[in-house]
Motif scaffolding. Structure first.
Motif, short mmCIF file in Angstrom:
data_model
loop_
_atom_site.label_atom_id
_atom_site.label_comp_id
_atom_site.label_asym_id
_atom_site.label_seq_id
_atom_site.Cartn_x
_atom_site.Cartn_y
_atom_site.Cartn_z
N ASN A 93 3.21 0.21 -7.72
CA ASN A 93 2.45 1.44 -7.60
C ASN A 93 0.95 1.15 -7.53
O ASN A 93 0.46 0.19 -8.13
CB ASN A 93 2.72 2.36 -8.81
CG ASN A 93 4.17 2.79 -8.87
OD1 ASN A 93 4.79 3.09 -7.84
ND2 ASN A 93 4.72 2.83 -10.09
N ASP B 10 1.37 8.16 -7.59
CA ASP B 10 2.80 8.19 -7.37
C ASP B 10 3.42 9.55 -7.74
O ASP B 10 4.62 9.76 -7.56
CB ASP B 10 3.51 7.06 -8.12
CG ASP B 10 3.28 7.11 -9.62
OD1 ASP B 10 2.33 7.82 -10.04
OD2 ASP B 10 4.04 6.48 -10.35
N TYR C 249 0.80 5.75 -1.66
CA TYR C 249 1.95 6.27 -2.41
C TYR C 249 3.15 6.19 -1.47
O TYR C 249 3.01 5.93 -0.28
CB TYR C 249 1.70 7.71 -2.89
CG TYR C 249 1.62 8.74 -1.79
CD1 TYR C 249 2.76 9.44 -1.38
CD2 TYR C 249 0.40 9.04 -1.16
CE1 TYR C 249 2.69 10.39 -0.38
CE2 TYR C 249 0.33 9.97 -0.16
CZ TYR C 249 1.48 10.65 0.24
OH TYR C 249 1.40 11.58 1.24
#
Length: 558
Positions: A26, A118, A162
């Motif tokens: 992430n 995220d 993302y």
């Protein structure tokens, strides 16, 4: 020697998102980067009224990562990256983000934690759509906030900040969150003949000072000249506002010139042919009654604004619509026409000349209405030539037909033929009780009807006008005769001039298909099977009255 490694150069002037990648893959925004030292994004001069946008109020409230990423993405757009949208488009992106950021603040409070990149997923987008639907916004208004937001977030996803899901049930952005929104949005309409006439007369009077030497050039005067050009050329707003001093180009014909404008959205030019000024017109230039020559008007505007070009800011040099500002904070500075200045000038113009619409309200004037007025005028002058009209607009025939052309007054009368007829009998299921048989259906008054001769007891034979007569009716038993007439009208297309057929007969099949049959099916008066059977029977063996062999021409019934 081994092959030398080549390192890609990075342009440090292009805004970057300072980040790291955690063990799960992430993107983590560096805490020391948020908030950035400068939270204000400057747009510079553009066609909107906004010159900057401040992201400051959304920092420090639990959505820093999303706010920071969006700010950097906006800055990249302005730097010409990621598709390089126009500055005005980026202004729209920022307007859309305001609602999205406010929704994210609510989500951060609900989750009792800060949102990360995220968190940009389908659940958040669905929640945002629900949030918009709960606001006091029309469907079009919701779409106008959602679409710009999607553009910014999609750019971030495409750059890998993302997980962007493109398709499937878990797609980050739903495929069509506003179905049929185009049908709910009421588009502009063309000016009626009366409105167009009154507007043109007033506009011709308003631009008279342009031809007088020494007249001070104001924003209002430039706006009136721009309206004249819009009315006669049908061009779009932004290309007209950004008209350059080299917009008139040579044409192969001696008495014609090209007006060439730049279309930002299509990255292309738009060309329209203008009739050039003749020597005869020059001799009569002092007479206000002479028909306006657009080429002459454009050249006159260039002459009047040329002295200001040297003082204009660099991004306005070469523009036609230059004038000295009268605003208190920029008095005397050279500026150019903008959307807000044009809108204000139009309001003053409508008020000064007391222009009213058909309902007695102040006439609504904008460039979109003038473009549609131009389209309908071209369609009218070319006897319904869709290809020529589309070419004049710079569109495909399909786009021109669906978005610009409105029914004429005659066509509207034809489509309103039901009016007061049949309503009571359709509702009470007594249709046909008071009607006499005719070759086209049934008539309640063949002797004194709307189109009857009304003398010496003569029976009406004006069957070409039955469809717009208030005494006409059709039952399920009459469908065979109706479709026989329908196919006879289509046959006439191959027996006469195409333009004349389009003008005098083309509305008849449309009326039968889209009003009589469709309305009868909707009300339950007709059954689909009966309609199909009558149609096929009439196609194979038309009613004897409408046989081509029996009647040489439909004109005898006109």
């Amino acid at each position: 020697m081994g092959k030398r490694k080549v390192f890609a150069k990075t342009d440090l002037s292009i805004p970057q998102i300072e980040h790291n990648i955690d063990t799960a893959g992430n993107v983590i925004i560096l805490s020391e980067s948020v908030p950035p030292k400068i939270t204000v994004v400057s747009f510079g001069r553009n066609t909107s009224t906004k010159r900057n946008f401040d992201f400051a109020r959304w920092y420090g409230a639990g959505i820093d990562a999303i706010t920071y990423a969006c700010q950097r993405q906006i800055e990249r757009f302005l730097a010409g990256q990621d598709g390089a949208p126009s500055v005005t488009t980026v202004v729209g992106y920022c307007n859309g983000l305001t609602h999205f950021f406010d929704y994210c603040l609510l989500q951060a409070m609900a989750f009792e934690r800060a949102l990360a990149l995220d968190d940009l997923n389908r659940n958040l987008i669905d929640g945002y759509l629900g949030h918009l639907s709960g606001q006091d916004l029309t469907t079009a208004g919701q779409k106008n906030y959602y679409t710009p937001t999607k553009s910014v977030l999609a750019a971030l996803g495409q750059r890998g900040f993302y997980r962007l899901v493109i398709s499937g049930d878990e797609a980050t952005f739903p495929r069509n969150p506003f179905p049929n929104s185009n049908r709910k949005h009421k588009s502009e309409t063309a000016l009626s003949k009366r409105e167009r006439h009154e507007f043109t007369v007033a506009l011709r009077h308003a631009i008279k000072p342009i031809w007088v030497d020494g007249t001070p050039i104001t924003g209002d005067l430039l706006a009136y000249a721009l309206l004249v050009i819009a009315l006669h050329t049908g061009r779009n707003l932004t290309p007209l506002l950004e008209m350059s001093r080299n917009c008139l180009r040579p044409h192969p014909k001696d008495d014609t010139v090209f007006l060439v404008l730049w279309k930002r959205r299509g990255y292309n030019t738009s060309k329209v042919a203008l009739r050039a000024e003749s020597k005869g017109e020059r001799l009569l230039e002092a007479m206000p009654s002479v028909r306006i020559n657009i080429e002459r008007l454009i050249r006159r505007m260039m002459v009047l604004t040329e002295p200001l070009d040297s003082e204009a800011p660099d991004d306005l040099k070469g523009r036609v619509w230059l004038f000295r500002s009268r605003a208190s904070n920029a008095a005397g500075q050279v500026t150019s026409l903008r959307t807000n200045i044009l809108d204000s000038a139009i309001c003053r113009f409508v008020e000064q000349y007391e222009l009213k619409d058909c309902d007695g309200k102040p006439l609504r004037i904008n460039i979109s209405r003038l473009r549609k007025t131009f389209a309908n005028r071209i369609f009218e002058l070319t006897d319904g030539d869709l290809a020529t009209t589309a070419s004049a607009l710079g569109n495909t025939p399909r786009v021109a037909d669906q978005n610009y052309l409105a029914p004429s007054e005659d066509a509207r009368r034809n489509w309103r033929f039901m009016g007061e007829v049949l309503v009571q009998e359709l509702l009470t299921a007594t249709i046909g009780a008071t009607y006499k048989d005719t070759p086209l259906g049934r008539c309640s008054d063949p002797l004194n009807g709307q189109f009857a001769p009304k003398h010496d007891g003569s029976t009406c034979m004006n069957f070409m006008n039955c469809l717009r007569c208030k005494h006409y009716a059709v039952t399920a038993e009459d469908l065979y005769k109706l479709f026989s007439f329908y196919f006879r009208v289509l046959t006439e297309c191959s027996r006469m001039d195409k333009r004349r057929w389009a003008r005098e007969y083309a509305h008849i099949p449309r009326l039968i298909d889209h009003y009589i049959v469709a309305e009868g099916l909707r009300r339950g008066t007709f059954k689909a099977a009966a309609v199909d059977a009558a149609r096929e029977r009439a196609r194979a063996k038309p009613h004897s009255f409408w046989s081509v062999d029996l009647i040489a021409s439909l004109e005898v019934f006109s």
